[in-house]
Design a protein around this motif. Structure first.
Motif, short mmCIF file in Angstrom:
data_model
loop_
_atom_site.label_atom_id
_atom_site.label_comp_id
_atom_site.label_asym_id
_atom_site.label_seq_id
_atom_site.Cartn_x
_atom_site.Cartn_y
_atom_site.Cartn_z
N HIS A 193 18.73 7.63 32.94
CA HIS A 193 17.81 8.76 32.94
C HIS A 193 18.36 9.77 33.96
CE1 HIS A 193 15.06 6.38 30.57
NE2 HIS A 193 15.23 5.40 31.43
N PRO A 194 19.29 10.62 33.55
CA PRO A 194 20.01 11.47 34.51
C PRO A 194 19.12 12.44 35.28
CG PRO A 194 20.58 12.05 32.25
CD PRO A 194 19.74 10.83 32.19
N ASN A 195 18.10 12.96 34.66
CA ASN A 195 17.24 13.92 35.38
C ASN A 195 16.46 13.24 36.49
OD1 ASN A 195 18.14 16.06 33.80
ND2 ASN A 195 16.57 15.71 32.27
N ILE A 196 16.00 12.01 36.26
CA ILE A 196 15.30 11.27 37.31
C ILE A 196 16.26 10.97 38.45
CG2 ILE A 196 14.15 9.08 37.85
CD1 ILE A 196 13.00 9.16 34.99
N TYR A 197 17.49 10.55 38.12
CA TYR A 197 18.49 10.28 39.15
C TYR A 197 18.77 11.53 39.97
CZ TYR A 197 22.81 8.93 41.43
OH TYR A 197 23.77 8.67 42.37
N PHE A 198 18.89 12.66 39.30
CA PHE A 198 19.16 13.92 39.99
C PHE A 198 18.02 14.28 40.94
CE2 PHE A 198 18.97 18.60 40.14
CZ PHE A 198 20.20 18.83 40.75
N VAL A 199 16.78 14.12 40.48
CA VAL A 199 15.62 14.42 41.33
C VAL A 199 15.60 13.49 42.55
CG1 VAL A 199 13.09 14.35 41.41
CG2 VAL A 199 14.25 15.48 39.51
N VAL A 200 15.93 12.22 42.34
CA VAL A 200 15.99 11.28 43.47
C VAL A 200 17.07 11.72 44.46
CG1 VAL A 200 16.59 8.90 44.10
CG2 VAL A 200 15.01 9.33 42.21
N CYS A 201 18.22 12.16 43.97
CA CYS A 201 19.29 12.63 44.86
C CYS A 201 18.85 13.87 45.63
CB CYS A 201 20.56 12.94 44.06
SG CYS A 201 21.41 11.46 43.51
N VAL A 202 18.15 14.79 44.99
CA VAL A 202 17.64 15.98 45.67
C VAL A 202 16.63 15.56 46.74
CG1 VAL A 202 16.30 18.10 45.38
CG2 VAL A 202 18.13 17.55 43.77
N ALA A 203 15.77 14.60 46.41
CA ALA A 203 14.80 14.11 47.40
C ALA A 203 15.52 13.46 48.58
CB ALA A 203 13.84 13.13 46.74
N LEU A 204 16.56 12.67 48.31
CA LEU A 204 17.34 12.08 49.40
C LEU A 204 17.99 13.15 50.27
CD1 LEU A 204 19.10 9.08 47.64
CD2 LEU A 204 17.35 8.98 49.41
N PHE A 205 18.43 14.22 49.65
CA PHE A 205 19.00 15.33 50.41
C PHE A 205 17.96 15.89 51.38
CE2 PHE A 205 18.88 19.99 50.60
CZ PHE A 205 19.97 20.22 51.42
N PHE A 206 16.76 16.17 50.89
CA PHE A 206 15.74 16.77 51.75
C PHE A 206 15.26 15.80 52.83
CE2 PHE A 206 15.36 19.86 48.24
CZ PHE A 206 15.55 21.00 48.99
N VAL A 207 15.15 14.52 52.50
CA VAL A 207 14.79 13.54 53.52
C VAL A 207 15.89 13.45 54.58
CG1 VAL A 207 14.44 11.06 53.91
CG2 VAL A 207 13.25 12.20 52.04
N GLY A 208 17.13 13.35 54.13
CA GLY A 208 18.24 13.29 55.07
C GLY A 208 18.36 14.53 55.92
N ARG A 209 18.15 15.66 55.30
CA ARG A 209 18.21 16.92 56.05
C ARG A 209 17.10 16.99 57.09
NH1 ARG A 209 17.09 22.94 54.55
NH2 ARG A 209 18.45 23.90 56.07
N TYR A 210 15.91 16.55 56.73
CA TYR A 210 14.79 16.53 57.67
C TYR A 210 15.08 15.60 58.84
CZ TYR A 210 10.14 15.69 59.55
OH TYR A 210 9.08 15.55 60.39
N VAL A 211 15.62 14.41 58.53
CA VAL A 211 15.94 13.44 59.57
C VAL A 211 17.00 14.02 60.50
CG1 VAL A 211 17.04 11.20 60.00
CG2 VAL A 211 15.24 11.41 58.27
N LEU A 212 18.06 14.57 59.94
CA LEU A 212 19.12 15.15 60.77
C LEU A 212 18.61 16.33 61.58
CD1 LEU A 212 22.30 15.08 58.54
CD2 LEU A 212 21.83 13.71 60.57
N GLN A 213 17.80 17.14 60.98
CA GLN A 213 17.31 18.33 61.65
C GLN A 213 16.39 17.98 62.81
OE1 GLN A 213 15.27 20.98 59.00
NE2 GLN A 213 15.48 22.71 60.36
N ASN A 214 15.55 16.97 62.64
CA ASN A 214 14.56 16.65 63.67
C ASN A 214 15.04 15.63 64.69
OD1 ASN A 214 12.56 18.41 62.81
ND2 ASN A 214 11.90 16.98 61.24
N TRP A 215 15.90 14.69 64.31
CA TRP A 215 16.27 13.64 65.24
C TRP A 215 17.71 13.74 65.73
CZ3 TRP A 215 13.00 11.51 61.19
CH2 TRP A 215 11.70 11.30 61.65
N TYR A 216 18.56 14.39 65.00
CA TYR A 216 19.95 14.45 65.42
C TYR A 216 20.26 15.69 66.24
CZ TYR A 216 24.93 13.70 65.26
OH TYR A 216 26.23 13.49 65.60
N LEU A 217 19.61 16.79 65.90
CA LEU A 217 19.92 18.06 66.59
C LEU A 217 19.15 18.18 67.88
CD1 LEU A 217 20.09 20.47 63.57
CD2 LEU A 217 21.95 19.43 64.81
#
Length: 175
Positions: free
Chosen positions: A151-175
């Motif tokens: 189900h490629p669209n579901i996989y893509f949405v999960v990847c986009v969600a992982l991007f935003f979660v990872g970005r939030y984590v890096l932005q708040n805890w790494y910087l």
């Protein structure tokens, strides 16, 4: 005087462009080495176009358009090579998510993330060269699909969600 035979038919040119774009974003079928390269270039053109606009976050949208096209291209190229390509899809996904996450936050030059980014880039480079230069198999199985892309669209949405979660984590805890 112009020769009317040399003037391209506009409707057929537009139809050819639509057909090419559909081929780039469809997860059905196979791609030869040349078509793989062409579709990856089209994906990069989308990214370049979106990143040239001065609208906030359009570069991220462009990068994910490129990522979606890349997922499609790699899956179809794996079918052409007669493999499922689960590890290839994972490598491509990690590369696209990590590059955009660090690029959008401008933190790719830190010691730890720079080392990780270099390693991920080398893996992606190997995947790209493998997909680009391996000859096509004679017997193509059009039913081969990575379990990740059933189900490629579901996989893509999960990847986009992982991007935003990872970005939030890096932005708040790494910087």
């Amino acid at each position: 005087m112009t020769n009317e035979k040399n003037i391209p038919n506009d409707s057929s040119s537009i139809q050819q462009i639509k057909k090419t774009l559909r081929e780039c974003i469809s997860f059905n079928g196979v791609l030869t080495r040349l078509h793989f390269w062409e579709c990856m270039i089209i994906g990069y053109v989308f990214y370049s176009f979106f990143s040239l606009t001065k609208i906030l976050y359009f570069d991220i949208i462009g990068w994910f358009c490129y990522f979606y096209i890349a997922l499609s291209c790699y899956q179809k190229r794996c079918r052409d090579l007669n493999i499922r390509g689960t590890l290839i899809i994972l490598g491509v996904s990690i590369f696209f998510i990590m590059v955009e996450m660090t690029r959008s936050l401008n933190i790719e030059r830190t010691d730890v993330l720079f080392t990780i980014s270099k390693f991920i880039f080398l893996i992606y480079l190997g995947i790209y060269l493998y997909a680009q230069f391996m000859p096509s198999s004679k017997e193509k199985d059009l039913t081969l699909t990575s379990p990740l892309l059933k189900h490629p669209n579901i996989y893509f949405v999960v990847c986009v969600a992982l991007f935003f979660v990872g970005r939030y984590v890096l932005q708040n805890w790494y910087l």
